[in-house]
Scaffold this motif. Structure first.
Motif, PDB file in Angstrom:
ATOM      1  N   PHE A 101      -2.095  -6.539  -1.525  1.00 40.89           N
ATOM      2  CA  PHE A 101      -1.753  -5.776  -0.787  1.00 40.89           C
ATOM      3  C   PHE A 101      -2.391  -4.630  -1.076  1.00 40.89           C
ATOM      4  CE2 PHE A 101       0.175  -6.835  -5.694  1.00 40.89           C
ATOM      5  CZ  PHE A 101       1.924  -6.379  -5.666  1.00 40.89           C
ATOM      6  N   ARG A 103      -5.519  -3.235  -1.975  1.00 41.36           N
ATOM      7  CA  ARG A 103      -6.239  -2.419  -2.262  1.00 41.36           C
ATOM      8  C   ARG A 103      -7.499  -2.430  -2.369  1.00 41.36           C
ATOM      9  NH1 ARG A 103      -7.746   1.730  -5.340  1.00 41.36           N
ATOM     10  NH2 ARG A 103      -6.167   2.923  -6.392  1.00 41.36           N
ATOM     11  N   VAL A 151       0.838  -0.304 -11.222  1.00 43.74           N
ATOM     12  CA  VAL A 151       1.699   0.153 -10.727  1.00 43.74           C
ATOM     13  C   VAL A 151       1.232   1.100  -9.721  1.00 43.74           C
ATOM     14  CG1 VAL A 151       3.612   1.121 -10.139  1.00 43.74           C
ATOM     15  CG2 VAL A 151       3.697  -0.753 -12.229  1.00 43.74           C
ATOM     16  N   CYS A 152       0.493   2.139 -10.123  1.00 46.27           N
ATOM     17  CA  CYS A 152      -0.034   3.283  -9.666  1.00 46.27           C
ATOM     18  C   CYS A 152      -1.167   3.069  -9.045  1.00 46.27           C
ATOM     19  CB  CYS A 152      -0.053   4.475 -10.541  1.00 46.27           C
ATOM     20  SG  CYS A 152       1.837   5.051 -11.096  1.00 46.27           S
ATOM     21  N   LEU A 155      -0.014   1.615  -5.345  1.00 48.78           N
ATOM     22  CA  LEU A 155       0.757   2.287  -4.429  1.00 48.78           C
ATOM     23  C   LEU A 155      -0.355   3.506  -3.898  1.00 48.78           C
ATOM     24  CD1 LEU A 155       3.946   2.849  -7.043  1.00 48.78           C
ATOM     25  CD2 LEU A 155       3.707   1.544  -4.393  1.00 48.78           C
ATOM     26  N   TYR A 156      -1.151   3.904  -4.915  1.00 49.53           N
ATOM     27  CA  TYR A 156      -1.781   5.228  -4.525  1.00 49.53           C
ATOM     28  C   TYR A 156      -2.191   5.557  -3.343  1.00 49.53           C
ATOM     29  CZ  TYR A 156      -5.529   8.873  -4.606  1.00 49.53           C
ATOM     30  OH  TYR A 156      -6.255   9.824  -4.519  1.00 49.53           O
ATOM     31  N   ARG A 158      -1.103   3.305  -0.629  1.00 46.42           N
ATOM     32  CA  ARG A 158       0.460   4.139   0.234  1.00 46.42           C
ATOM     33  C   ARG A 158       1.343   5.374   0.474  1.00 46.42           C
ATOM     34  NH1 ARG A 158       2.365  -1.851   0.068  1.00 46.42           N
ATOM     35  NH2 ARG A 158       0.033  -2.660  -0.819  1.00 46.42           N
ATOM     36  N   LEU A 159       0.692   6.440  -0.163  1.00 49.36           N
ATOM     37  CA  LEU A 159       1.873   7.748  -0.962  1.00 49.36           C
ATOM     38  C   LEU A 159       1.006   8.152   0.161  1.00 49.36           C
ATOM     39  CD1 LEU A 159       1.898   7.312  -4.668  1.00 49.36           C
ATOM     40  CD2 LEU A 159       3.642   6.560  -2.240  1.00 49.36           C
ATOM     41  N   SER A 164       0.176  10.867  -4.112  1.00 49.46           N
ATOM     42  CA  SER A 164      -1.188  10.083  -4.657  1.00 49.46           C
ATOM     43  C   SER A 164      -1.838  11.548  -5.711  1.00 49.46           C
ATOM     44  CB  SER A 164      -1.748  10.095  -3.602  1.00 49.46           C
ATOM     45  OG  SER A 164      -2.358  10.865  -3.432  1.00 49.46           O
ATOM     46  N   ASP A 167       0.533  10.487  -8.381  1.00 50.37           N
ATOM     47  CA  ASP A 167       0.559   8.748  -9.050  1.00 50.37           C
ATOM     48  C   ASP A 167      -1.032   9.006  -9.218  1.00 50.37           C
ATOM     49  OD1 ASP A 167       0.919   6.589  -8.231  1.00 50.37           O
ATOM     50  OD2 ASP A 167      -1.062   6.210  -7.399  1.00 50.37           O
TER      51      ASP A 167
END
Length: 190
Positions: A101, A103, A151-152, A155-156, A158-159, A164, A167
């Motif tokens: 991901f 991340r 999940v959060c 995603l953090y 990417r928002l 975010s 999130d």
């Protein structure tokens, strides 16, 4: 011995709930202004710093109470097994989230993996004490809190700014509520 252990785990979960409230306060003070392109200043900044320091204290005390109480009820190998399992899970997730991901790693990954390990340890202790229903509840809340947090976490970055911010709030609120529910459950069975 079960009464003391249950009391320690109950107190520890209330401290973990307080940790989440303080962490959420810090998050709101320091990250909400970024949604609008600003930053926290003056008294608000001091309150935010006090909140994160309070969160650290409550989190450390809470985890030590939960684990100390649970350790009274489990086999001697269990604390080491859960600590090792949590460390392995952290490094696996670190590799997966970075490679799959892209991340960047942050402290939150350590925190929610450690929280999962602590709650799994607590569930084992409750099970060993003959409280299968409470153990199941703790395990389910831990699994849900962990899944949402992961999940959060992924995603953090990417928002957008507002998404975010929200999130980042979700895992703190969920884990805080879960901690309070577990404290209440332990109070009933203990």
């Amino acid at each position: 011995m079960g009464g003391i252990a249950f009391e320690q785990m109950r107190q520890g979960h209330w401290l973990m709930a307080a940790c989440c409230v303080l962490y959420l306060l810090w998050w709101a003070i320091f990250f909400w202004p970024k949604v609008c392109g600003g930053s926290a200043h003056g008294t608000l900044r001091v309150v935010g710093i006090a909140a994160i320091l309070g969160a650290v204290v409550c989190g450390l005390l809470g985890a030590s109470r939960v684990c100390g109480g649970a350790a009274r009820l489990v086999p001697a190998w269990a604390p080491w097994g859960f600590a090792l399992g949590s460390a392995v899970l952290y490094f696996v997730l670190l590799a997966v989230t970075q490679r799959a991901f892209q991340r960047q790693p942050t402290t939150e990954l350590v925190l929610f993996v450690a929280w999962l390990g602590m709650e799994a340890f607590c569930a084992l202790a409750l099970g060993c004490a003959g409280e299968a229903g409470a153990a199941t509840l703790v395990a389910l809340l831990a699994a849900a809190g962990f899944a949402v947090s992961l999940v959060c976490y992924v995603l953090y970055y990417r928002l957008g700014a507002l998404a975010s911010f929200v999130d980042g709030c979700v895992p703190l609120a969920l884990i805080g509520v879960a901690s309070a529910v577990v404290a209440g459950c332990i109070a009933i069975v203990g």
